[in-house]
Design a protein around this motif. Structure first.
Motif, short mmCIF file in Angstrom:
data_model
loop_
_atom_site.label_atom_id
_atom_site.label_comp_id
_atom_site.label_asym_id
_atom_site.label_seq_id
_atom_site.Cartn_x
_atom_site.Cartn_y
_atom_site.Cartn_z
N LEU A 104 0.87 -1.17 0.00
CA LEU A 104 0.00 0.00 0.00
C LEU A 104 0.90 1.22 0.00
O LEU A 104 1.76 1.37 0.88
CB LEU A 104 -0.89 -0.01 1.24
CG LEU A 104 -1.68 1.28 1.51
CD1 LEU A 104 -2.66 1.57 0.39
CD2 LEU A 104 -2.39 1.19 2.86
N THR A 105 0.72 2.12 -0.96
CA THR A 105 1.66 3.22 -1.10
C THR A 105 1.01 4.43 -1.78
O THR A 105 0.08 4.28 -2.57
CB THR A 105 2.89 2.77 -1.92
OG1 THR A 105 3.77 3.88 -2.13
CG2 THR A 105 2.51 2.18 -3.25
N SER A 106 1.54 5.59 -1.44
CA SER A 106 1.21 6.82 -2.17
C SER A 106 2.40 7.26 -3.00
O SER A 106 2.47 8.41 -3.44
CB SER A 106 0.82 7.94 -1.19
OG SER A 106 1.90 8.24 -0.32
N GLY A 107 3.35 6.35 -3.19
CA GLY A 107 4.56 6.72 -3.92
C GLY A 107 5.46 7.63 -3.12
O GLY A 107 6.20 8.45 -3.67
N ALA A 108 5.40 7.50 -1.78
CA ALA A 108 6.21 8.32 -0.85
C ALA A 108 5.90 9.80 -0.99
O ALA A 108 6.73 10.65 -0.70
CB ALA A 108 7.70 8.06 -1.03
N ALA A 109 4.68 10.12 -1.42
CA ALA A 109 4.24 11.51 -1.58
C ALA A 109 3.07 11.76 -0.64
O ALA A 109 2.48 10.83 -0.09
CB ALA A 109 3.83 11.76 -3.03
N PRO A 110 2.72 13.03 -0.43
CA PRO A 110 1.60 13.32 0.47
C PRO A 110 0.26 12.77 0.01
O PRO A 110 -0.65 12.59 0.82
CB PRO A 110 1.57 14.86 0.51
CG PRO A 110 2.94 15.29 0.10
CD PRO A 110 3.41 14.26 -0.86
N SER A 111 0.12 12.53 -1.26
CA SER A 111 -1.13 11.98 -1.80
C SER A 111 -0.84 11.14 -3.02
O SER A 111 0.25 11.22 -3.60
CB SER A 111 -2.09 13.12 -2.18
OG SER A 111 -1.60 13.81 -3.32
N ALA A 112 -1.83 10.35 -3.42
CA ALA A 112 -1.66 9.52 -4.61
C ALA A 112 -1.48 10.36 -5.85
O ALA A 112 -0.69 10.01 -6.74
CB ALA A 112 -2.87 8.59 -4.77
N LEU A 113 -2.17 11.49 -5.94
CA LEU A 113 -2.00 12.34 -7.11
C LEU A 113 -0.60 12.94 -7.15
O LEU A 113 0.02 13.00 -8.22
CB LEU A 113 -3.06 13.45 -7.13
CG LEU A 113 -4.46 13.03 -7.56
CD1 LEU A 113 -5.42 14.19 -7.46
CD2 LEU A 113 -4.45 12.46 -8.98
N ALA A 114 -0.10 13.36 -6.00
CA ALA A 114 1.25 13.92 -5.96
C ALA A 114 2.30 12.87 -6.29
O ALA A 114 3.35 13.18 -6.85
CB ALA A 114 1.54 14.54 -4.60
N GLY A 115 2.03 11.62 -5.94
CA GLY A 115 2.98 10.54 -6.20
C GLY A 115 2.66 9.74 -7.43
O GLY A 115 3.20 8.63 -7.61
N ALA A 116 1.81 10.26 -8.31
CA ALA A 116 1.30 9.47 -9.43
C ALA A 116 2.39 8.93 -10.33
O ALA A 116 2.34 7.78 -10.79
CB ALA A 116 0.30 10.30 -10.24
N GLN A 117 3.41 9.74 -10.61
CA GLN A 117 4.47 9.28 -11.51
C GLN A 117 5.22 8.10 -10.90
O GLN A 117 5.48 7.10 -11.57
CB GLN A 117 5.44 10.43 -11.81
CG GLN A 117 6.51 10.07 -12.83
CD GLN A 117 7.37 11.27 -13.21
OE1 GLN A 117 7.18 12.38 -12.72
NE2 GLN A 117 8.32 11.04 -14.10
#
Length: 232
Positions: free
Chosen positions: A152-165
């Motif tokens: 489960l991850t947000s790409g180490a970003a505050p949100s999934a959209l911010a970590g989308a890449q």
């Protein structure tokens, strides 16, 4: 069709999420601390009363950081063993959610490996402790190697959209070897954008609402998320 997983803090919330169309619930206690292990009674009642959704049970003995002491590991192993023994009269898809990091901020692979081994046939999700590691691509390979089922991850970003890449890259790297569950600020108004940008097949969210002075799950928001995910 993408899977919608709702993080819930008790059995009534799990029932609300199921009635609203969720595919899976992550059952926790103490969501204010990011989620800890629910009581065995809560898990047992959930397995008796839910009818359709998958159930993932958080196994985390305390809030705070994700470092796991020897005693805490023993508690987690005992909890996993107890969860495995609970009756599952409706044949729900049951799994556990765990995480552990070292003082240096790497995944604690020896601990995680023992937890995965203890889970046996139960699928294991590594929770957002995964977002604390520096090299998520290397960590993903390590999680695959120890036999976990998902991260489960947000790409180490505050949100999934911010970590989308980053999330899109992790999804591509994992392929069919591991499920990447995308979480972090996912809501009905943005879930389609999250899916489009990340290629996610599974999304995770809380749908909190205050009722009678305490947090509950907003069935209407769950329905909106499910409808958005299912829309053509």
């Amino acid at each position: 069709m993408p899977i919608v997983e709702i993080c819930v803090g008790d059995v009534p919330a799990a029932l609300t999420a199921e009635a609203a169309g969720a595919d899976r619930v992550e059952l926790c206690a103490d969501l204010g601390q990011g989620g800890t292990t629910p009581s065995l009674g809560a898990v047992a009642v959930a397995l008796r009363t839910l009818r359709r959704v998958g159930v993932r049970v958080m196994v985390r003995p305390r809030g705070g950081d994700f470092r796991v002491s020897e005693v805490e590991e023993r508690v987690m192993l005992a909890d996993i063993a107890a969860i495995r023994q609970l009756p599952n009269p409706h044949g729900l898809a049951v799994g556990v959610v765990v995480g552990a990091v070292t003082a240096e901020g790497d995944l604690d692979l020896p601990v995680l490996g023992r937890l995965v081994e203890a889970a046996g046939p139960l699928p294991v999700t590594v929770h957002k402790a995964f977002d604390e590691v520096g090299d998520q691509h290397a960590a993903l390979e390590a999680v695959i190697a120890i036999g976990a089922d998902a991260v489960l991850t947000s790409g180490a970003a505050p949100s999934a959209l911010a970590g989308a890449q980053r999330l899109a890259a992790l999804r591509q790297q994992a392929g069919d070897r591991l499920r990447v569950i995308v979480g972090g600020g996912v809501r009905a108004h943005n879930v389609r954008e999250v899916l489009a940008l990340t290629g996610a097949r599974e999304v995770h969210l809380r749908a909190p609402v205050q009722r009678n002075g305490r947090e509950a799950t907003d069935g209407d928001e769950v329905r909106r998320v499910v409808a958005a995910v299912r829309a053509d």
